[in-house]
Write an enzyme that holds these catalytic residues in place. Sequence first.
Site, PDB file in Angstrom:
ATOM      1  CG  HIS A  77      -0.543   0.050   2.507  1.00 40.95           C
ATOM      2  ND1 HIS A  77      -0.284  -1.073   3.258  1.00 40.95           N
ATOM      3  CD2 HIS A  77      -0.274   1.091   3.311  1.00 40.95           C
ATOM      4  CE1 HIS A  77       0.119  -0.715   4.458  1.00 40.95           C
ATOM      5  NE2 HIS A  77       0.143   0.600   4.516  1.00 40.95           N
ATOM      6  CG  ASN A  95     -18.729  -1.248   3.514  1.00 36.90           C
ATOM      7  OD1 ASN A  95     -18.932  -0.971   4.692  1.00 36.90           O
ATOM      8  ND2 ASN A  95     -17.809  -2.107   3.131  1.00 36.90           N
ATOM      9  CG  ASN A 129     -31.303   1.049  -3.916  1.00 40.40           C
ATOM     10  OD1 ASN A 129     -31.885   1.789  -3.125  1.00 40.40           O
ATOM     11  ND2 ASN A 129     -31.937   0.330  -4.800  1.00 40.40           N
ATOM     12  CB  CYS A 163     -32.359  -3.843  -7.190  1.00 38.53           C
ATOM     13  SG  CYS A 163     -32.407  -2.053  -7.192  1.00 38.53           S
TER      14      CYS A 163
HETATM   15  C1  PCO Z   1     -27.770  -1.552  -6.447  1.00 37.39           C
HETATM   16  N1  PCO Z   1     -26.779  -0.858  -7.022  1.00 37.39           N
HETATM   17  C2  PCO Z   1     -26.639  -0.492  -8.301  1.00 37.39           C
HETATM   18  C3  PCO Z   1     -25.338   0.184  -8.544  1.00 37.39           C
HETATM   19  C4  PCO Z   1     -25.379   1.285  -9.479  1.00 37.39           C
HETATM   20  N2  PCO Z   1     -25.840   0.862 -10.765  1.00 37.39           N
HETATM   21  C5  PCO Z   1     -25.182   1.143 -11.902  1.00 37.39           C
HETATM   22  C6  PCO Z   1     -25.856   0.719 -13.196  1.00 37.39           C
HETATM   23  C7  PCO Z   1     -25.312  -0.623 -13.768  1.00 37.39           C
HETATM   24  C8  PCO Z   1     -25.984  -0.916 -15.123  1.00 37.39           C
HETATM   25  O1  PCO Z   1     -25.735   0.110 -16.032  1.00 37.39           O
HETATM   26  C9  PCO Z   1     -25.640  -1.778 -12.822  1.00 37.39           C
HETATM   27  C10 PCO Z   1     -23.805  -0.566 -13.979  1.00 37.39           C
HETATM   28  O2  PCO Z   1     -27.228   0.656 -13.044  1.00 37.39           O
HETATM   29  O3  PCO Z   1     -24.125   1.728 -11.915  1.00 37.39           O
HETATM   30  O4  PCO Z   1     -27.420  -0.702  -9.186  1.00 37.39           O
HETATM   31  C11 PCO Z   1     -29.075  -1.376  -6.732  1.00 37.39           C
HETATM   32  S1  PCO Z   1     -30.213  -2.247  -5.972  1.00 37.39           S
END
Ligand code: PCO
Length: 205
Positions: A77, A95, A129, A163
């Site tokens: 590191h 996190n 999310n 999701c």
């Molecule tokens: C959980 N988290 C996510 C993370 C952020 N999502 C993204 C995009 C992706 C598809 O283009 C998954 C890369 O949506 O950066 O979705 C959610 S429950």
Amino acid sequence: MSQDRQWNVLLGATGSVASIKLPMIVDELNKKPGINVKVVPTAASYFFFKDAKVNATIHTDEEEWSMWKKKTDPVLHIELRKWADIMVIAPLDANTLAKIANGICDNLLTSILRAWDTNRPVLVCPAMNTNMWVHPFTSKHLSVLEDTFDFKIVAPISKTLACGDTGVGAMAEPETIAARVFELLVEEDRVRNEDIISPDERELA
Ligand code: PCO
């Protein structure tokens, strides 16, 4: 700017599903002139792209332990912190955001950041999310990074998330991230050159 100018970009990645885009971020960075990339994923991030082709060297937590055998051996590191001109964390999950805002360093990525030369730029690209994004902890932690350490942020965008929810929280596009990294590096050189040139010399220039 010299044609030979080289910059070392340390690309950290944390456990958001947006880590599936890590290989694309590397490719976008590799398109820029003079950029050398090394990747430091957390274990949770690596899970998302371990079978993909990544056009850069990857350094994991395991390597930090396996390369150290005796007291005089290099410590990964610290070696990576010396190597890097900039640290980029894309994606930055909720996190690791909470950990770095509180100085926690329990893996290779967060240890590099805890030992960081605070004169060098850090760019973070949150991804999570929407409910996590709008949670009060997020703005609280991001303001610590911005106000106390002058970290730069590429804000997440709105789209359909992993999701199925639609809303703000998706990582910015790889092209946007690479463009911002390049812009920051060029800007950093400009400011440093201004510091080196005295006011008298600047008048003559
Ligand atoms: C959980 N988290 C996510 C993370 C952020 N999502 C993204 C995009 C992706 C598809 O283009 C998954 C890369 O949506 O950066 O979705 C959610 S429950």
